[in-house]
Scaffold this motif. Sequence first.
Motif, mmCIF file in Angstrom:
data_model
loop_
_atom_site.group_PDB
_atom_site.id
_atom_site.type_symbol
_atom_site.label_atom_id
_atom_site.label_comp_id
_atom_site.label_asym_id
_atom_site.label_seq_id
_atom_site.Cartn_x
_atom_site.Cartn_y
_atom_site.Cartn_z
ATOM 1 N N UNK A 146 6.286 28.402 12.261
ATOM 2 C CA UNK A 146 5.762 27.839 13.504
ATOM 3 C C UNK A 146 5.316 26.407 13.240
ATOM 4 N N UNK A 147 5.146 25.652 14.305
ATOM 5 C CA UNK A 147 4.661 24.285 14.218
ATOM 6 C C UNK A 147 3.274 24.221 14.827
ATOM 7 N N UNK B 49 0.848 -1.188 0.000
ATOM 8 C CA UNK B 49 0.000 0.000 0.000
ATOM 9 C C UNK B 49 0.884 1.239 0.000
ATOM 10 N N UNK B 50 0.310 2.334 -0.367
ATOM 11 C CA UNK B 50 1.080 3.574 -0.373
ATOM 12 C C UNK B 50 1.466 3.917 1.053
ATOM 13 N N UNK B 51 2.645 4.482 1.234
ATOM 14 C CA UNK B 51 3.081 4.795 2.595
ATOM 15 C C UNK B 51 2.177 5.836 3.230
ATOM 16 N N UNK B 52 1.997 5.702 4.510
ATOM 17 C CA UNK B 52 1.184 6.662 5.248
ATOM 18 C C UNK B 52 2.030 7.911 5.449
ATOM 19 N N UNK B 53 1.525 9.003 4.991
ATOM 20 C CA UNK B 53 2.274 10.251 5.126
ATOM 21 C C UNK B 53 1.736 11.052 6.289
ATOM 22 N N UNK B 54 2.630 11.668 7.002
ATOM 23 C CA UNK B 54 2.255 12.518 8.125
ATOM 24 C C UNK B 54 1.844 13.876 7.568
ATOM 25 N N UNK B 55 0.723 14.396 8.004
ATOM 26 C CA UNK B 55 0.336 15.713 7.516
ATOM 27 C C UNK B 55 1.381 16.762 7.892
ATOM 28 N N UNK B 56 1.555 17.707 7.023
ATOM 29 C CA UNK B 56 2.542 18.752 7.267
ATOM 30 C C UNK B 56 2.056 19.652 8.394
ATOM 31 N N UNK B 57 2.903 19.844 9.405
ATOM 32 C CA UNK B 57 2.518 20.674 10.540
ATOM 33 C C UNK B 57 3.305 21.983 10.580
#
Length: 62
Positions: free
Chosen positions: A28-29, A9-17
């Motif tokens: 800022x984060x 499956x496609x890798x799970x990407x972390x949303x950009x923070x």
Amino acid sequence: MFGKRKNPSSPITKPNDQYRLKTTGQQVTLLEDLGDGNVRIAMDRGPVGRDDIVSSRDITPA
């Protein structure tokens, strides 16, 4: 003996923070969405980090 190999499956990407303050351009984060249009952000200012609460309209994706 060996089953068919499934397509990965496609890798799970972390949303950009990472965001920037619209007024100063400071990066800022995003820490947390507080609801009611407010967010908690973290800012790096030299060796000291701090967090603040701002309106979600005051930040833009970096």
